[in-house]
Design a protein around this motif. Structure first.
Motif, short mmCIF file in Angstrom:
data_model
loop_
_atom_site.label_atom_id
_atom_site.label_comp_id
_atom_site.label_asym_id
_atom_site.label_seq_id
_atom_site.Cartn_x
_atom_site.Cartn_y
_atom_site.Cartn_z
N GLY A 114 0.80 -1.22 0.00
CA GLY A 114 0.00 0.00 0.00
C GLY A 114 0.83 1.26 0.00
O GLY A 114 0.32 2.36 -0.22
N GLY A 115 2.13 1.13 0.24
CA GLY A 115 3.01 2.30 0.23
C GLY A 115 3.37 2.70 -1.19
O GLY A 115 3.22 1.92 -2.13
N PRO A 116 3.85 3.91 -1.38
CA PRO A 116 4.15 4.39 -2.72
C PRO A 116 5.47 3.84 -3.26
O PRO A 116 6.40 3.57 -2.52
CB PRO A 116 4.26 5.90 -2.53
N GLN A 117 5.54 3.68 -4.57
CA GLN A 117 6.79 3.41 -5.25
C GLN A 117 7.12 4.71 -5.99
O GLN A 117 6.32 5.20 -6.78
CB GLN A 117 6.64 2.23 -6.21
N LEU A 118 8.27 5.29 -5.68
CA LEU A 118 8.62 6.62 -6.17
C LEU A 118 9.78 6.61 -7.14
O LEU A 118 10.65 5.75 -7.06
CB LEU A 118 9.02 7.52 -4.99
N THR A 171 13.66 17.28 0.46
CA THR A 171 12.30 17.82 0.48
C THR A 171 11.25 16.75 0.72
O THR A 171 10.06 17.06 0.85
CB THR A 171 11.97 18.53 -0.85
N ALA A 172 11.68 15.49 0.77
CA ALA A 172 10.78 14.34 0.93
C ALA A 172 9.69 14.33 -0.14
O ALA A 172 8.54 14.04 0.12
CB ALA A 172 10.17 14.32 2.33
N THR A 173 10.09 14.64 -1.38
CA THR A 173 9.14 14.63 -2.49
C THR A 173 9.66 13.72 -3.60
O THR A 173 10.85 13.47 -3.72
CB THR A 173 8.93 16.04 -3.07
N GLY A 174 8.74 13.26 -4.41
CA GLY A 174 9.05 12.42 -5.56
C GLY A 174 7.78 12.19 -6.35
O GLY A 174 6.72 12.68 -5.99
N THR A 175 7.88 11.43 -7.41
CA THR A 175 6.73 11.13 -8.25
C THR A 175 6.28 9.70 -7.97
O THR A 175 7.06 8.76 -8.11
CB THR A 175 7.09 11.27 -9.74
N VAL A 176 5.01 9.55 -7.57
CA VAL A 176 4.45 8.22 -7.31
C VAL A 176 4.16 7.56 -8.65
O VAL A 176 3.44 8.11 -9.47
CB VAL A 176 3.15 8.31 -6.48
N VAL A 177 4.75 6.38 -8.88
CA VAL A 177 4.54 5.67 -10.12
C VAL A 177 3.88 4.30 -9.91
O VAL A 177 3.52 3.63 -10.87
CB VAL A 177 5.86 5.49 -10.91
N GLY A 178 3.71 3.91 -8.67
CA GLY A 178 3.07 2.63 -8.38
C GLY A 178 2.75 2.51 -6.90
O GLY A 178 3.18 3.33 -6.10
N VAL A 179 1.95 1.50 -6.58
CA VAL A 179 1.59 1.22 -5.19
C VAL A 179 2.06 -0.19 -4.88
O VAL A 179 1.70 -1.14 -5.59
CB VAL A 179 0.07 1.35 -4.97
N ASN A 180 2.88 -0.33 -3.85
CA ASN A 180 3.44 -1.63 -3.47
C ASN A 180 2.31 -2.63 -3.20
O ASN A 180 1.35 -2.31 -2.51
CB ASN A 180 4.32 -1.50 -2.24
#
Length: 61
Positions: free
Chosen positions: A7-11, A18-27
């Motif tokens: 349920g966590g993000p794959q970035l 900055t603790a930012t990134g692009t979410v490309v999937g959900v574990n």
């Protein structure tokens, strides 16, 4: 990845400062990886995921 990662993000492009990134999937699924290293799979969100995100950013009507 340990238990509870589902349920966590794959970035991609994660910036630790900055603790930012692009979410490309959900574990979603753990498995044995190459050389016995655990791996976690995620289905790509693709264009449908992007469209859903953009709609969610719009003000409620």
């Amino acid at each position: 990845m340990g238990k509870g990662s589902s349920g966590g993000p794959q970035l991609i492009g994660f910036d630790a400062a900055t603790a930012t990134g692009t979410v490309v999937g959900v574990n979603s699924e753990g498995r044995g990886g190459d050389a016995g290293v655990p791996a976690l799979d995620a289905a790509s969100l693709g264009a449908t995921g992007k469209q859903m995100y953009e709609q969610a950013q719009q003000p409620a009507q």
